[in-house]
Design a protein around this motif. Structure first.
Motif, PDB file in Angstrom:
ATOM      1  N   LEU A  36       0.819  -1.211   0.000  1.00  0.00           N
ATOM      2  CA  LEU A  36       0.000   0.000   0.000  1.00  0.00           C
ATOM      3  C   LEU A  36       0.849   1.254   0.000  1.00  0.00           C
ATOM      4  N   ARG A  37       0.395   2.240  -0.752  1.00  0.00           N
ATOM      5  CA  ARG A  37       1.022   3.562  -0.741  1.00  0.00           C
ATOM      6  C   ARG A  37       0.613   4.298   0.539  1.00  0.00           C
ATOM      7  N   ALA A  38       1.259   5.424   0.797  1.00  0.00           N
ATOM      8  CA  ALA A  38       0.894   6.251   1.939  1.00  0.00           C
ATOM      9  C   ALA A  38      -0.593   6.590   1.905  1.00  0.00           C
ATOM     10  N   ARG A  39      -1.234   6.510   3.054  1.00  0.00           N
ATOM     11  CA  ARG A  39      -2.669   6.751   3.224  1.00  0.00           C
ATOM     12  C   ARG A  39      -3.532   5.735   2.469  1.00  0.00           C
ATOM     13  N   GLY A  40      -2.960   4.606   2.100  1.00  0.00           N
ATOM     14  CA  GLY A  40      -3.752   3.556   1.457  1.00  0.00           C
ATOM     15  C   GLY A  40      -4.673   2.877   2.456  1.00  0.00           C
ATOM     16  N   THR A  41      -5.623   2.093   1.921  1.00  0.00           N
ATOM     17  CA  THR A  41      -6.639   1.447   2.753  1.00  0.00           C
ATOM     18  C   THR A  41      -6.686  -0.047   2.483  1.00  0.00           C
ATOM     19  N   LEU A  42      -6.689  -0.823   3.563  1.00  0.00           N
ATOM     20  CA  LEU A  42      -6.865  -2.265   3.484  1.00  0.00           C
ATOM     21  C   LEU A  42      -8.214  -2.625   4.090  1.00  0.00           C
ATOM     22  N   ALA A  43      -9.077  -3.259   3.300  1.00  0.00           N
ATOM     23  CA  ALA A  43     -10.373  -3.734   3.767  1.00  0.00           C
ATOM     24  C   ALA A  43     -10.298  -5.247   3.973  1.00  0.00           C
ATOM     25  N   ILE A  44     -10.609  -5.688   5.186  1.00  0.00           N
ATOM     26  CA  ILE A  44     -10.565  -7.108   5.535  1.00  0.00           C
ATOM     27  C   ILE A  44     -11.924  -7.718   5.212  1.00  0.00           C
ATOM     28  N   PHE A  45     -11.969  -8.512   4.148  1.00  0.00           N
ATOM     29  CA  PHE A  45     -13.215  -9.070   3.630  1.00  0.00           C
ATOM     30  C   PHE A  45     -13.208 -10.590   3.772  1.00  0.00           C
ATOM     31  N   SER A  46     -12.476 -11.091   4.761  1.00  0.00           N
ATOM     32  CA  SER A  46     -12.359 -12.530   4.940  1.00  0.00           C
ATOM     33  C   SER A  46     -11.962 -12.830   6.372  1.00  0.00           C
TER      34      SER A  46
END
Length: 337
Positions: free
Chosen positions: A248-258
């Motif tokens: 991820l780049r700076a200020r990126g977002t990871l959504a946990i869908f599992s």
């Protein structure tokens, strides 16, 4: 009617049941298509949600309205409908806060209410949508999976021109990869372990982890070295969490869908210095109408996610394909005469 009932882990039985009677705010649907979800497989393997014995399973379904309750309006016998299994109570703290999809006392088809792996099922009338003319029942049964994938796309803050990483080549990963195209993203990368599935992620760069010496390098190379703005975890792989964080780049977002197991060690230092956003996504906040529109969009080719349509009588083969057919199957739909 015939129905598939849960009697414990690895114990699903076809049996005869009485046709249910709709309550005043419900409709009775004659099932025409019922699609197997990954969560159905996990419930049979682990009983993740604590299903009571003899529960009729299944929550992705569509069919024909047979009868309606006394308070139902705008739906009548003969209408073709597709179901959303989540029925919020409207009274709990989460519902009052505007989060009905996270209802603290929800009713859910296939969990605490009879599901769609049966020749008939009942559902609250506000949780169905009419199927557009020309759309078949199997494709329409994907309304709820599309809804929850849209929730993941929203939570991951996918923006026009943004680079998107989807980790996992299961049905939800491939469906999400198709749906993000509606946001006009930049680079879309899907990682997985099955070439058959990865090739269904049209308009995305597919990376087979088994063929990539360094998965992080391969992801970064696919993005032209830029890194990713959004990542959506569609695989229960602990290592994949940190793969996403590293890409991820700076200020990126990871959504946990599992569901992730075992619990991962997370590089919180990188989260800290890159000001990354980590969030969960589960169910959806009423994307039913948008889901129907997207299912009807030929450019997204969502029908390709359904690789097999088998008669209800062949349910054992269907479940085997859904669980083990990773090199030949994605979504498997049971069809009803």
């Amino acid at each position: 009617m015939k129905a598939l009932a849960f009697y414990g882990t690895r114990d699903l039985r076809m049996e005869e049941r009485a046709i249910p009677v709709p309550a005043e705010d419900e409709i009775l649907v004659r099932t025409r298509a019922a699609t197997i979800c990954t969560s159905d497989i996990n419930d049979l393997k682990y009983n993740t949600f604590g299903l009571p014995v003899s529960t009729i399973m299944g929550h992705e379904g569509s069919g024909d309205v047979v009868s309606v309750g006394s308070k139902v309006q705008n739906i009548q016998p003969g209408d073709r409908v597709t179901a959303h299994p989540v029925m919020p109570c409207g009274k709990c703290d989460s519902c009052r806060r505007g989060l009905p999809h996270l209802c603290d006392d929800m009713t859910h088809l296939g969990l605490n209410k009879g599901g769609v792996f049966a020749e008939y099922f009942c559902i609250r009338a506000d949780r169905v949508r009419k199927i557009p003319e020309g759309m078949d029942y199997a494709l329409a049964s994907l309304m709820e999976p599309v809804c929850v994938c849209l929730e993941a796309v929203e939570r991951a803050a996918v923006q026009p021109g943004g680079n998107v990483l989807i980790l996992g080549d299961g049905p939800f990963g491939i469906l999400t990869a198709k749906l993000v195209q509606s946001r006009r993203p930049g680079c879309v990368v899907v990682t997985g372990r099955h070439d058959f599935r990865l090739k269904h992620a049209t308009h995305a760069v597919g990376i087979n982890e088994k063929a990539a010496p360094d998965i992080q390098e391969a992801i970064l190379a696919a993005s032209g070295g830029e890194g990713m703005d959004s990542a959506i975890l569609c695989a229960g792989n602990a290592q994949a969490v940190n793969t996403a964080i590293q890409c991820l780049r700076a200020r990126g977002t990871l959504a946990i869908f599992s569901v992730v197991s075992p619990m991962p060690d997370i590089d919180l230092f990188r989260v800290h210095v890159k000001e990354l956003n980590l969030c969960g996504c589960c169910n959806d906040n009423d994307y039913l109408d948008q889901a129907i529109q997207l299912l009807a969009d030929p450019a997204l080719r969502l029908e390709e996610v359904i690789t097999h349509r088998l008669p209800f009588a062949e349910w054992e083969r269907a479940f085997h394909l859904a669980e083990f057919g990773k090199d030949e199957a994605l979504k498997v739909t049971l069809t009803f005469d």
